[in-house]
Design an enzyme around this catalytic site. Structure first.
Site, PDB file in Angstrom:
ATOM      1  N   ARG A  70      15.464  -9.643 -35.438  1.00 41.26           N
ATOM      2  CA  ARG A  70      15.248 -10.481 -36.470  1.00 41.26           C
ATOM      3  C   ARG A  70      13.821  -9.950 -36.972  1.00 41.26           C
ATOM      4  O   ARG A  70      12.534 -10.782 -37.034  1.00 41.26           O
ATOM      5  CB  ARG A  70      15.132 -11.950 -36.113  1.00 41.26           C
ATOM      6  CG  ARG A  70      16.113 -12.508 -35.945  1.00 41.26           C
ATOM      7  CD  ARG A  70      16.570 -13.895 -36.016  1.00 41.26           C
ATOM      8  NE  ARG A  70      16.177 -14.253 -37.406  1.00 41.26           N
ATOM      9  CZ  ARG A  70      16.688 -14.174 -38.385  1.00 41.26           C
ATOM     10  NH1 ARG A  70      17.719 -13.349 -38.617  1.00 41.26           N
ATOM     11  NH2 ARG A  70      16.219 -14.436 -39.683  1.00 41.26           N
ATOM     12  N   ALA A  98      19.248  -8.610 -46.095  1.00 39.11           N
ATOM     13  CA  ALA A  98      19.760  -9.206 -47.432  1.00 39.11           C
ATOM     14  C   ALA A  98      18.698  -9.129 -48.543  1.00 39.11           C
ATOM     15  O   ALA A  98      19.196  -9.008 -49.521  1.00 39.11           O
ATOM     16  CB  ALA A  98      20.093 -10.756 -47.082  1.00 39.11           C
ATOM     17  N   ASP A 127      11.487  -3.827 -42.836  1.00 40.83           N
ATOM     18  CA  ASP A 127      10.546  -3.139 -43.584  1.00 40.83           C
ATOM     19  C   ASP A 127      10.375  -1.633 -43.086  1.00 40.83           C
ATOM     20  O   ASP A 127      10.163  -0.810 -43.713  1.00 40.83           O
ATOM     21  CB  ASP A 127       9.147  -3.655 -43.979  1.00 40.83           C
ATOM     22  CG  ASP A 127       8.627  -4.310 -42.606  1.00 40.83           C
ATOM     23  OD1 ASP A 127       9.320  -4.355 -41.729  1.00 40.83           O
ATOM     24  OD2 ASP A 127       7.548  -4.769 -42.487  1.00 40.83           O
TER      25      ASP A 127
END
Ligand code: NAG
Length: 345
Positions: free
Chosen positions: A224, A120, A228
């Site tokens: 999770r 998100a 990056d």
């Protein structure tokens, strides 16, 4: 009885269907170009800071860091992306008010993440009207001059990632596998503690790349972790070049409490860094607990490589610095001088 059950089942299915549809609509809406500013009219002289926020106990620190960014001339606005779903709306309203009165020149706003997906933070946003965005965490302080300098470096390297914190991929020859590590002399992955990138890459990350990108985003959700690393994969693939590491005059990393990284497992624990180098040296002596973090990141690299069928990460060497204090020494006429003196004369 059987009738009642089937009726219930019918409603259950309908509710699920409408939920799925609304979720679909929401993500496809974000990827609808018509809802976003035309990339050609985005302003080039400033950037938007997208700062992740999560921990309520760190709000005072977040406020001070957001206010610092808002005073930087090359920052057009600061958006705090709040990722903690259990924070009461009232707290965010108050935070939003507090931030609005402490903003200097650039406005600061607070947006709650619509999903708890780590992807998100890279969603394209209609409110971003700059050609560049700075992605950063709420627990990393960088001095304003270094942020300005990084933006200038990005301006002449718009297809690359520019940031202050770097890691590496490598091959473990004995295990014959990709790993996540730290090298002293090269790097291939910039961390989202602070990185500048083209706004267009948010769209590419979230909305393009076909089946492979979808599968990799799904992997980020499941693990999770590693959004990056995926961004680094995508940008290196795009330009066939590695990221650019910039040296900060002053950077303070307060540590990351998310993903269980806070308790000595993560990348930083609230220590002052006189030089990025010193920090990296310390990290090479990775404890076994940190090893767990490193292993999971290595797994991401292996998964992304498997899904893509190639390794797009590229190395960068050395770091770009702004201050004379960090200058390298060059030999000139048998004497050692600062390298910029050599160039100047
Ligand atoms: C907002 O500011 C007030 C006054 O300084 C403070 O008491 C409160 O805790 C702050 N709240 C948030 C969420 O920042």
């Amino acid at each position: 009885m059987a009738n009642k059950l089937s009726l219930f089942f019918f409603f259950f299915v309908m509710t699920c269907l409408s939920l799925v549809c609304s979720l679909r609509q929401r993500s496809s809406h974000l990827c609808d170009r018509k809802t976003l500013p035309d990339p050609r009219i985005l302003r080039a002289d400033q950037m938007t800071v997208l700062m992740n926020g999560y921990s309520e106990s760190r709000i005072p620190l977040l406020r001070s860091i957001a206010a610092t960014y808002s005073a930087i001339p090359s920052v057009s606005s600061v958006v705090v992306l709040w990722g903690n779903p259990s924070t009461p709306a009232q707290t965010l309203i108050q935070l939003s008010y507090n931030l609005s009165i402490s903003s200097s020149s650039a406005p600061i706003s607070v947006v709650r993440h619509s999903t708890d997906s780590l992807n998100a933070r890279f969603l394209p946003r209609p409110s971003v009207t700059t050609r560049a965005v700075a992605i950063c965490d709420d627990d990393v302080e960088i001095d304003p001059k270094s942020v300005e300098f990084a933006f200038r470096v990005w301006t002449s390297n718009q297809h690359r990632l520019v940031g202050f914190f770097a890691r590496s991929h490598d091959i473990d020859l004995t295990e014959r596998t990709w790993i996540y590590t730290v090298h002293h002399d090269k790097y291939s992955i910039l961390l989202t503690k602070f990185m500048i990138l083209k706004t267009e890459y948010l769209y590419k990350y979230s909305c393009e790349g076909g089946k492979a990108m979808m599968e990799m985003r799904e992997r980020v959700n499941r693990m999770r972790n590693c959004e990056d690393i995926l961004m680094n994969f995508m940008v290196s693939e795009e330009g066939n070049e590695g990221p650019i590491l910039v040296g900060a005059e002053r950077a303070r990393d307060w540590g990351d409490g998310r993903n269980g990284e806070g308790e000595g497992e993560g990348e930083g624990e609230g220590r002052e860094m006189e030089g990025e180098e010193r920090k990296r040296v310390r990290e090479v002596g990775l404890s076994s607990r940190r090893g767990g973090h490193r292993r999971r990141r290595g797994e991401c690299i292996r998964e992304f490589h498997r899904i893509l069928g190639r390794m797009p990460l590229r190395y960068g060497y050395g770091k770009v610095v702004n201050s004379v204090g960090e200058q390298g020494l060059c030999e000139k006429g048998g004497k050692l001088v600062f390298c910029d003196q050599q160039v100047a004369k």
